[in-house]
Scaffold this motif. Structure first.
Motif, PDB file in Angstrom:
ATOM      1  N   ILE A 154      29.047   3.562  65.703  1.00  0.00           N
ATOM      2  CA  ILE A 154      30.309   4.220  65.389  1.00  0.00           C
ATOM      3  C   ILE A 154      31.366   3.768  66.391  1.00  0.00           C
ATOM      4  O   ILE A 154      31.047   3.215  67.456  1.00  0.00           O
ATOM      5  N   GLU A 155      32.610   3.989  66.027  1.00  0.00           N
ATOM      6  CA  GLU A 155      33.713   3.747  66.951  1.00  0.00           C
ATOM      7  C   GLU A 155      34.058   5.050  67.654  1.00  0.00           C
ATOM      8  O   GLU A 155      34.286   6.072  66.998  1.00  0.00           O
ATOM      9  N   GLU A 156      34.078   5.028  68.969  1.00  0.00           N
ATOM     10  CA  GLU A 156      34.407   6.226  69.735  1.00  0.00           C
ATOM     11  C   GLU A 156      35.283   5.835  70.915  1.00  0.00           C
ATOM     12  O   GLU A 156      34.868   5.044  71.770  1.00  0.00           O
ATOM     13  N   ASN A 157      36.503   6.376  70.934  1.00  0.00           N
ATOM     14  CA  ASN A 157      37.470   6.042  71.979  1.00  0.00           C
ATOM     15  C   ASN A 157      37.702   4.539  72.071  1.00  0.00           C
ATOM     16  O   ASN A 157      37.810   3.962  73.157  1.00  0.00           O
ATOM     17  N   GLY A 158      37.761   3.898  70.895  1.00  0.00           N
ATOM     18  CA  GLY A 158      38.044   2.468  70.849  1.00  0.00           C
ATOM     19  C   GLY A 158      36.868   1.574  71.184  1.00  0.00           C
ATOM     20  O   GLY A 158      37.008   0.348  71.227  1.00  0.00           O
ATOM     21  N   GLU A 159      35.724   2.150  71.426  1.00  0.00           N
ATOM     22  CA  GLU A 159      34.550   1.360  71.774  1.00  0.00           C
ATOM     23  C   GLU A 159      33.434   1.573  70.758  1.00  0.00           C
ATOM     24  O   GLU A 159      33.309   2.634  70.159  1.00  0.00           O
ATOM     25  N   LYS A 160      32.612   0.537  70.593  1.00  0.00           N
ATOM     26  CA  LYS A 160      31.479   0.612  69.691  1.00  0.00           C
ATOM     27  C   LYS A 160      30.325   1.334  70.393  1.00  0.00           C
ATOM     28  O   LYS A 160      29.938   0.963  71.506  1.00  0.00           O
ATOM     29  N   VAL A 220      21.182  24.964  73.837  1.00  0.00           N
ATOM     30  CA  VAL A 220      22.022  23.760  73.815  1.00  0.00           C
ATOM     31  C   VAL A 220      21.161  22.507  73.720  1.00  0.00           C
ATOM     32  O   VAL A 220      21.409  21.612  72.903  1.00  0.00           O
ATOM     33  N   ASP A 221      20.101  22.433  74.534  1.00  0.00           N
ATOM     34  CA  ASP A 221      19.269  21.229  74.586  1.00  0.00           C
ATOM     35  C   ASP A 221      18.414  21.039  73.338  1.00  0.00           C
ATOM     36  O   ASP A 221      18.147  19.897  72.936  1.00  0.00           O
ATOM     37  N   ASN A 222      17.995  22.126  72.719  1.00  0.00           N
ATOM     38  CA  ASN A 222      16.998  22.015  71.652  1.00  0.00           C
ATOM     39  C   ASN A 222      17.502  22.330  70.247  1.00  0.00           C
ATOM     40  O   ASN A 222      16.822  21.980  69.272  1.00  0.00           O
ATOM     41  N   ILE A 223      18.667  22.960  70.133  1.00  0.00           N
ATOM     42  CA  ILE A 223      19.185  23.276  68.800  1.00  0.00           C
ATOM     43  C   ILE A 223      20.606  22.743  68.616  1.00  0.00           C
ATOM     44  O   ILE A 223      20.888  22.019  67.658  1.00  0.00           O
ATOM     45  N   GLU A 224      21.498  23.073  69.539  1.00  0.00           N
ATOM     46  CA  GLU A 224      22.891  22.651  69.372  1.00  0.00           C
ATOM     47  C   GLU A 224      23.022  21.132  69.406  1.00  0.00           C
ATOM     48  O   GLU A 224      23.716  20.542  68.563  1.00  0.00           O
ATOM     49  N   LYS A 225      22.359  20.467  70.333  1.00  0.00           N
ATOM     50  CA  LYS A 225      22.429  19.004  70.399  1.00  0.00           C
ATOM     51  C   LYS A 225      21.847  18.369  69.145  1.00  0.00           C
ATOM     52  O   LYS A 225      22.338  17.337  68.678  1.00  0.00           O
ATOM     53  N   ALA A 226      20.826  18.982  68.609  1.00  0.00           N
ATOM     54  CA  ALA A 226      20.230  18.466  67.370  1.00  0.00           C
ATOM     55  C   ALA A 226      21.247  18.521  66.235  1.00  0.00           C
ATOM     56  O   ALA A 226      21.372  17.574  65.445  1.00  0.00           O
ATOM     57  N   PHE A 227      21.971  19.633  66.139  1.00  0.00           N
ATOM     58  CA  PHE A 227      23.001  19.747  65.108  1.00  0.00           C
ATOM     59  C   PHE A 227      24.084  18.702  65.306  1.00  0.00           C
ATOM     60  O   PHE A 227      24.515  18.041  64.343  1.00  0.00           O
ATOM     61  N   VAL A 228      24.538  18.515  66.538  1.00  0.00           N
ATOM     62  CA  VAL A 228      25.595  17.532  66.829  1.00  0.00           C
ATOM     63  C   VAL A 228      25.155  16.128  66.406  1.00  0.00           C
ATOM     64  O   VAL A 228      25.918  15.373  65.796  1.00  0.00           O
ATOM     65  N   GLN A 229      23.906  15.783  66.698  1.00  0.00           N
ATOM     66  CA  GLN A 229      23.410  14.450  66.352  1.00  0.00           C
ATOM     67  C   GLN A 229      23.289  14.276  64.837  1.00  0.00           C
ATOM     68  O   GLN A 229      23.637  13.223  64.295  1.00  0.00           O
ATOM     69  N   ALA A 230      22.783  15.295  64.147  1.00  0.00           N
ATOM     70  CA  ALA A 230      22.649  15.207  62.688  1.00  0.00           C
ATOM     71  C   ALA A 230      24.022  15.215  62.018  1.00  0.00           C
ATOM     72  O   ALA A 230      24.252  14.476  61.050  1.00  0.00           O
ATOM     73  N   ARG A 231      24.926  16.019  62.521  1.00  0.00           N
ATOM     74  CA  ARG A 231      26.281  16.061  61.960  1.00  0.00           C
ATOM     75  C   ARG A 231      26.994  14.729  62.153  1.00  0.00           C
ATOM     76  O   ARG A 231      27.722  14.261  61.268  1.00  0.00           O
ATOM     77  N   ARG A 232      26.777  14.105  63.304  1.00  0.00           N
ATOM     78  CA  ARG A 232      27.377  12.791  63.565  1.00  0.00           C
ATOM     79  C   ARG A 232      26.879  11.753  62.559  1.00  0.00           C
ATOM     80  O   ARG A 232      27.646  10.923  62.055  1.00  0.00           O
ATOM     81  N   ALA A 233      25.583  11.805  62.250  1.00  0.00           N
ATOM     82  CA  ALA A 233      25.023  10.879  61.261  1.00  0.00           C
ATOM     83  C   ALA A 233      25.618  11.155  59.875  1.00  0.00           C
ATOM     84  O   ALA A 233      25.911  10.217  59.110  1.00  0.00           O
TER      85      ALA A 233
END
Length: 731
Positions: A366-372, A414-427
């Motif tokens: 993905i592109e993030e802050n102008g970087e790949k 945060v480590d076991n549920i919220e981060k998982a959501f962030v990663q799946a949502r990003r995909a």
């Protein structure tokens, strides 16, 4: 008007009551030698507690109290059956009051509602920590513990003196020896009681006169010998020695000669609590319990294992704690544990959704802050018209977090549920934002390109955890209210073992898809005033089996708590404890036949049609089946003619055509066109065609299904309207 709760009054009353019960329990403990008390209590539990529901946490607390007292100078005597029953009653009463005392203590002086919510959660977590030590299905528990530690056998052998394989060899030798001794004990008591009962009856029968008690015994001997025998067994039980579960290492070697003697010795030493080492700081259930950490009670040369499950739970937690103390090996272990979970998740999905395509892990850019930026998703799973974006989290739900320490709890979530959501949502965002999303493997090789991504009806975000996060995972919407979870969308976060259990009750793949759909709906009721709460995933699943997990029409300020006992029922069935009939969703044979044909067709989108059928309530399903019967009946009366009925299901985005005829006058293309026109007419995005006809060539009666599935209804089209007028409208 809502009545204000007087938490101070509740606290004072419940605390006084629990202290009274605790004094009763401790009085019994200090007046009885633990060398007799623990074996007799343990024997009672092994023999009789399967007949009454006693939380494992109750017994762990009781044994912790006995160990914490240590040895006294003088004792009153032996324990009796009545004394044990009395302790059990006091124990149950103690915990009933402790739950209220623990909660009210945390909230009684608070005014801020948000802070109260935090403390409600903390109290609920600590209660769950005390009462639920871990997975209660032994086979699932064993499988997980074995697989997690199998790759660390060299470390365990070097640092613990035994491997995980040797651990379960020892545990099952203890179980086998106990079963052997318990069986012989029960048989001896019953045989001796039977013999005494027969002899006394003969003696009484020869007497000229008999007392009232003797006459009652004679009556029972003739009319209800089973009840009389139970009385003799009870008396006999009080008279015999009850130390049969006290064993030695030599006893185990004699029972199972293939045990590794050194490994056995190291294991017993590692998990033994010693009765001559008191623990004065242990008083209340949330204090550090010496029995929980070391659930083998040692009396020098002999020892006893009061609970096999408690021992396996201790192995699971204590060995991992030992490993995580080793800075050199910690990271290696964590990586292996994560890979184990990923492999398990892949296998479970392949079982639930046969033929699904599993890509694990996948990488994309993905592109993030102008970087790949290179990103990873643990699992991308494709089944029919459904995509699962799944994260696997093998992090720990730590002891301090489970006890309700807020910052520790927040970190675990945060480590076991919220981060998982962030990663799946990003995909998901990557898929939505790109015309042809490309996924690669770890080495950078392209493994999947999502062409025609718009054809997928459902995109589910899931998180599978190795630790059981209990009510935290089933009530994510409440975590946001207290600042633990930041987002306004919630994944389905589920414990691996709960997912495996759910798999045992799923009858067909689309049923699982429908449960995921309903489960996510319950979690994401963002605009609803009503709240659905449950502390157990299997209670939610059981509600799905019983009533479809349907709460869409509840919009008032209701609090619905799902504590149905469903988890216990499902667990009991899986452990084969008295439940012969498998709990199933109420789906009629006719509806299952339609679903089965759709599943077998494997036509793209079939699962979406089935999910729409499952969305229908019982009345709608019955109406559909009655209509099918009516069409077939009309067709039989009017041979040679085509009989058609059309239904639009109000509960689902689905229309149904039912056609019956004596000959296959409608070929596949004509039939498909007819369904297409009906779908246009009724403005649904999916259509199911059911046809019953006689094949001219063979004379065979044929049942067939045809389906059309789209993401949205067809747009207005003058040509289609003209065609519809020709074939005849049904609206």
């Amino acid at each position: 008007m809502t009545r204000k709760v007087d938490w101070t009054k509740i606290h004072d009353k419940s605390t006084e009551a629990l202290e009274d019960e605790l004094n009763i329990i401790r009085t019994v403990i200090i007046h009885h030698d633990p060398k007799y008390l623990i074996p007799e209590l343990t024997l009672f539990c092994y023999l009789f507690l399967n007949k009454r529901v006693v939380e494992p946490g109750y017994l762990e607390y009781l044994y912790g109290l006995i160990i914490s007292e240590g040895r006294q100078k003088e004792y009153k005597g032996r324990f009796s059956w009545a004394a044990i029953e009395g302790v059990m009653q006091s124990l149950e009463s103690f915990f009933e009051n402790w739950v209220y005392s623990n909660l009210s203590r945390k909230v009684k002086d608070l005014k801020d509602q948000r802070e109260k919510e935090k403390q409600f959660l903390a109290a609920s977590l600590s209660t769950d920590y005390v009462l639920n030590g871990g997975e209660t299905n032994y086979e699932l528990l064993k499988s997980q513990v074995m697989n997690v530690f199998q790759s660390s056998r060299k470390w365990m052998k070097k640092n613990e003196g035994f491997t995980i394989t040797q651990v379960f060899h020892i545990i099952e030798a203890i179980t086998g020896l106990y079963e052997q001794r318990l069986s012989a004990f029960k048989e001896d008591i019953v045989i001796a009681s039977q013999d005494l009962m027969d002899r006394q009856y003969c003696l009484m029968a020869g007497k000229a006169s008999a007392s009232e008690e003797e006459r009652e015994s004679q009556r029972l001997y003739k009319e209800n010998r089973k009840e009389l025998l139970a009385r003799y067994v009870s008396n006999r039980y009080e008279q015999v020695k009850k130390d049969i579960l006290l064993i030695t290492e030599e006893d185990l070697m004699g029972y199972e000669p293939n045990l590794d003697k050194k490994a056995l010795h190291h294991f017993i030493q590692r998990f033994s609590s010693y009765i001559d080492k008191p623990h004065p700081d242990f008083k209340y259930p949330t204090d550090d319990n010496p029995f929980r950490e070391r659930p083998i009670v040692s009396f020098g040369d002999t020892f006893i294992v009061p609970s096999i499950l408690s021992l396996v739970w201790a192995v699971q937690k204590e060995i991992e704690s030992d490993i995580l103390m080793d800075e050199e090996y910690r990271e290696t272990y964590t990586e292996k544990k994560g890979r184990f979970l990923e492999d398990e998740v892949n296998q479970v999905f392949k079982k639930i959704l046969p033929g699904c395509q599993v890509y694990s892990p996948v990488h994309y850019y993905i592109e993030e802050n102008g970087e790949k930026k290179r990103c990873e998703l643990d699992h991308l799973i494709m089944y029919d018209s459904n995509l699962f974006l799944v994260e696997s989290k093998s992090g720990r739900f730590t002891k301090t977090a489970r006890r309700g320490a807020f910052l520790s709890f927040q970190s675990s979530i945060v480590d076991n549920i919220e981060k998982a959501f962030v990663q799946a949502r990003r995909a998901r965002k990557y898929i939505n934002d790109n015309e042809r999303p490309v996924f690669k493997n770890k080495s950078g090789k392209k493994i999947l390109t999502l062409d025609n991504k718009e054809k997928y009806f459902n995109l589910f975000l899931l998180n599978i955890t190795l630790d059981n996060f209990g009510q935290a995972a089933t009530n994510l919407h409440k975590l946001r209210d207290i600042g633990v979870y930041r987002y306004k969308e919630y994944p389905w976060s589920v414990h691996l073992n709960d997912l495996k259990k759910i798999a045992e009750f799923i009858e067909f793949p689309s049923q699982f898809l429908h449960y995921v759909h309903r489960r996510l709906k319950v979690s994401n009721r963002l605009d609803m005033k009503s709240v659905i709460r449950s502390s157990r995933e299997l209670d939610l699943f059981y509600n799905y089996l019983v009533q479809n997990l349907y709460f869409d029409d509840i919009t008032s300020n209701d609090l619905i708590i799902l504590e149905s006992g469903g988890e216990n029922l499902l667990n009991h069935y899986l452990s084969r404890q008295g439940h012969k009939e498998k709990p199933r969703q109420a789906i009629s044979a006719g509806m299952k036949a339609i679903i089965r044909r759709l599943e077998q067709s494997r036509q793209f989108g079939h699962s979406y049609i089935i999910m729409q059928l499952l969305e229908m309530n019982a009345n709608a399903r019955k109406h559909m089946e009655r209509t099918i019967d009516a069409v077939l009946d009309t067709s039989r009366k009017h041979k040679g003619k085509i009989t058609e009925a059309v239904m639009k299901m109000e509960e689902a985005d689905l229309g149904v055509s039912i056609i019956a005829c004596e000959a296959s006058a409608l070929n596949h293309e004509n039939w498909l066109a007819r369904c297409y026109m009906r779908m246009y007419e009724h403005q649904t995005s999916s259509w199911l065609g059911l046809i019953n006809y006689t094949d001219k060539a063979t004379g065979e009666k044929v049942d067939a299904v045809l389906m059309i599935a789209r993401k949205e209804p067809l747009k207005e089209d003058p040509q289609l309207d003209e065609l519809l007028d020709k074939i005849g409208r049904t609206v």
